[in-house]
Design a protein around this motif. Structure first.
Motif, PDB file in Angstrom:
ATOM      1  N   GLY A 142       0.826  -1.198   0.000  1.00  0.00           N
ATOM      2  CA  GLY A 142       0.000   0.000   0.000  1.00  0.00           C
ATOM      3  C   GLY A 142       0.855   1.240   0.000  1.00  0.00           C
ATOM      4  O   GLY A 142       1.909   1.288   0.648  1.00  0.00           O
ATOM      5  N   VAL A 143       0.400   2.255  -0.721  1.00  0.00           N
ATOM      6  CA  VAL A 143       1.164   3.498  -0.876  1.00  0.00           C
ATOM      7  C   VAL A 143       0.425   4.672  -0.249  1.00  0.00           C
ATOM      8  O   VAL A 143       0.981   5.400   0.569  1.00  0.00           O
ATOM      9  CB  VAL A 143       1.441   3.769  -2.366  1.00  0.00           C
ATOM     10  CG1 VAL A 143       2.110   5.124  -2.544  1.00  0.00           C
ATOM     11  CG2 VAL A 143       2.280   2.665  -2.966  1.00  0.00           C
ATOM     12  N   SER A 144      -0.835   4.869  -0.659  1.00  0.00           N
ATOM     13  CA  SER A 144      -1.587   6.015  -0.177  1.00  0.00           C
ATOM     14  C   SER A 144      -3.073   5.745  -0.294  1.00  0.00           C
ATOM     15  O   SER A 144      -3.509   4.997  -1.161  1.00  0.00           O
ATOM     16  CB  SER A 144      -1.216   7.267  -0.967  1.00  0.00           C
ATOM     17  OG  SER A 144      -1.884   8.402  -0.438  1.00  0.00           O
ATOM     18  N   CYS A 145      -3.830   6.367   0.601  1.00  0.00           N
ATOM     19  CA  CYS A 145      -5.269   6.109   0.702  1.00  0.00           C
ATOM     20  C   CYS A 145      -6.012   7.410   0.931  1.00  0.00           C
ATOM     21  O   CYS A 145      -5.490   8.315   1.604  1.00  0.00           O
ATOM     22  CB  CYS A 145      -5.486   5.147   1.872  1.00  0.00           C
ATOM     23  SG  CYS A 145      -7.196   4.710   2.240  1.00  0.00           S
ATOM     24  N   ILE A 146      -7.238   7.514   0.380  1.00  0.00           N
ATOM     25  CA  ILE A 146      -8.104   8.656   0.652  1.00  0.00           C
ATOM     26  C   ILE A 146      -9.516   8.146   0.841  1.00  0.00           C
ATOM     27  O   ILE A 146      -9.984   7.291   0.082  1.00  0.00           O
ATOM     28  CB  ILE A 146      -8.012   9.727  -0.455  1.00  0.00           C
ATOM     29  CG1 ILE A 146      -8.789  10.988  -0.050  1.00  0.00           C
ATOM     30  CG2 ILE A 146      -8.485   9.191  -1.802  1.00  0.00           C
ATOM     31  CD1 ILE A 146      -8.447  12.202  -0.915  1.00  0.00           C
ATOM     32  N   SER A 147     -10.192   8.663   1.861  1.00  0.00           N
ATOM     33  CA  SER A 147     -11.534   8.202   2.207  1.00  0.00           C
ATOM     34  C   SER A 147     -12.611   9.113   1.639  1.00  0.00           C
ATOM     35  O   SER A 147     -12.402  10.310   1.445  1.00  0.00           O
ATOM     36  CB  SER A 147     -11.702   8.175   3.731  1.00  0.00           C
ATOM     37  OG  SER A 147     -10.845   7.266   4.342  1.00  0.00           O
ATOM     38  N   TYR A 148     -13.763   8.501   1.408  1.00  0.00           N
ATOM     39  CA  TYR A 148     -14.971   9.262   1.055  1.00  0.00           C
ATOM     40  C   TYR A 148     -16.053   8.883   2.044  1.00  0.00           C
ATOM     41  O   TYR A 148     -16.256   7.692   2.306  1.00  0.00           O
ATOM     42  CB  TYR A 148     -15.422   8.918  -0.365  1.00  0.00           C
ATOM     43  CG  TYR A 148     -16.711   9.606  -0.745  1.00  0.00           C
ATOM     44  CD1 TYR A 148     -17.946   9.006  -0.510  1.00  0.00           C
ATOM     45  CD2 TYR A 148     -16.690  10.885  -1.304  1.00  0.00           C
ATOM     46  CE1 TYR A 148     -19.126   9.647  -0.831  1.00  0.00           C
ATOM     47  CE2 TYR A 148     -17.869  11.530  -1.637  1.00  0.00           C
ATOM     48  CZ  TYR A 148     -19.076  10.911  -1.387  1.00  0.00           C
ATOM     49  OH  TYR A 148     -20.252  11.556  -1.708  1.00  0.00           O
ATOM     50  N   PRO A 149     -16.793   9.851   2.620  1.00  0.00           N
ATOM     51  CA  PRO A 149     -16.773  11.276   2.327  1.00  0.00           C
ATOM     52  C   PRO A 149     -15.833  12.098   3.212  1.00  0.00           C
ATOM     53  O   PRO A 149     -15.729  13.307   3.021  1.00  0.00           O
ATOM     54  CB  PRO A 149     -18.221  11.689   2.585  1.00  0.00           C
ATOM     55  CG  PRO A 149     -18.650  10.815   3.714  1.00  0.00           C
ATOM     56  CD  PRO A 149     -17.969   9.493   3.460  1.00  0.00           C
ATOM     57  N   SER A 150     -15.131  11.469   4.170  1.00  0.00           N
ATOM     58  CA  SER A 150     -14.365  12.248   5.141  1.00  0.00           C
ATOM     59  C   SER A 150     -13.154  12.965   4.541  1.00  0.00           C
ATOM     60  O   SER A 150     -12.742  14.010   5.020  1.00  0.00           O
ATOM     61  CB  SER A 150     -13.877  11.345   6.274  1.00  0.00           C
ATOM     62  OG  SER A 150     -12.915  10.425   5.791  1.00  0.00           O
TER      63      SER A 150
END
Length: 126
Positions: A47-55
């Motif tokens: 894993g490299v990078s993560c972004i959440s929705y909707p936060s």
């Protein structure tokens, strides 16, 4: 139907920059995470990078902290991975994945993600 597709890979010199795009649609959940993984030749996927929705919460692997940035444009259903100061060890196939999970904690288990792109090659070399 969940669909995920990456773009933007290529050849870049050490110290250079590159931006990857991940377009994802058809989410069957109220919340989700989009995570970038990579796999170098002869190595396991990481894993490299993560972004959440909707936060909008984000998370980064220690190896890329301070060099990579992640963002999303919800109007375009697209997540961007901005990679700066690239190193030879960043070389690999980069995959975008979507899953019903959060970026906080440990989002790097591949089994958390049900939608995967086909991958895009990033090569860092002089």
């Amino acid at each position: 139907q969940l669909q995920v597709e990456e773009s933007g890979g290529g050849l870049v010199q050490p110290g250079g920059s590159l931006t990857l795009s991940c377009t994802a649609s058809g989410f069957p959940w109220d919340y989700h995470a989009i995570t970038w993984f990579r796999q170098a030749p002869g190595k396991e996927r990481e894993g490299v990078s993560c972004i959440s929705y909707p936060s909008g919460d984000t998370n980064f692997a220690d190896s890329v902290k301070g060099r990579f940035a992640i963002s999303r444009d919800n109007t375009k259903n697209t997540v961007y991975l901005q990679m700066n100061n690239l190193k030879s060890e960043d070389t690999g196939v980069y995959y975008c994945a979507a899953g019903q999970t959060w970026c906080m904690g440990y989002p790097w288990y591949a089994a958390l993600y049900t939608g995967w792109g086909q991958g895009t090659q990033v090569t860092v070399s002089s």
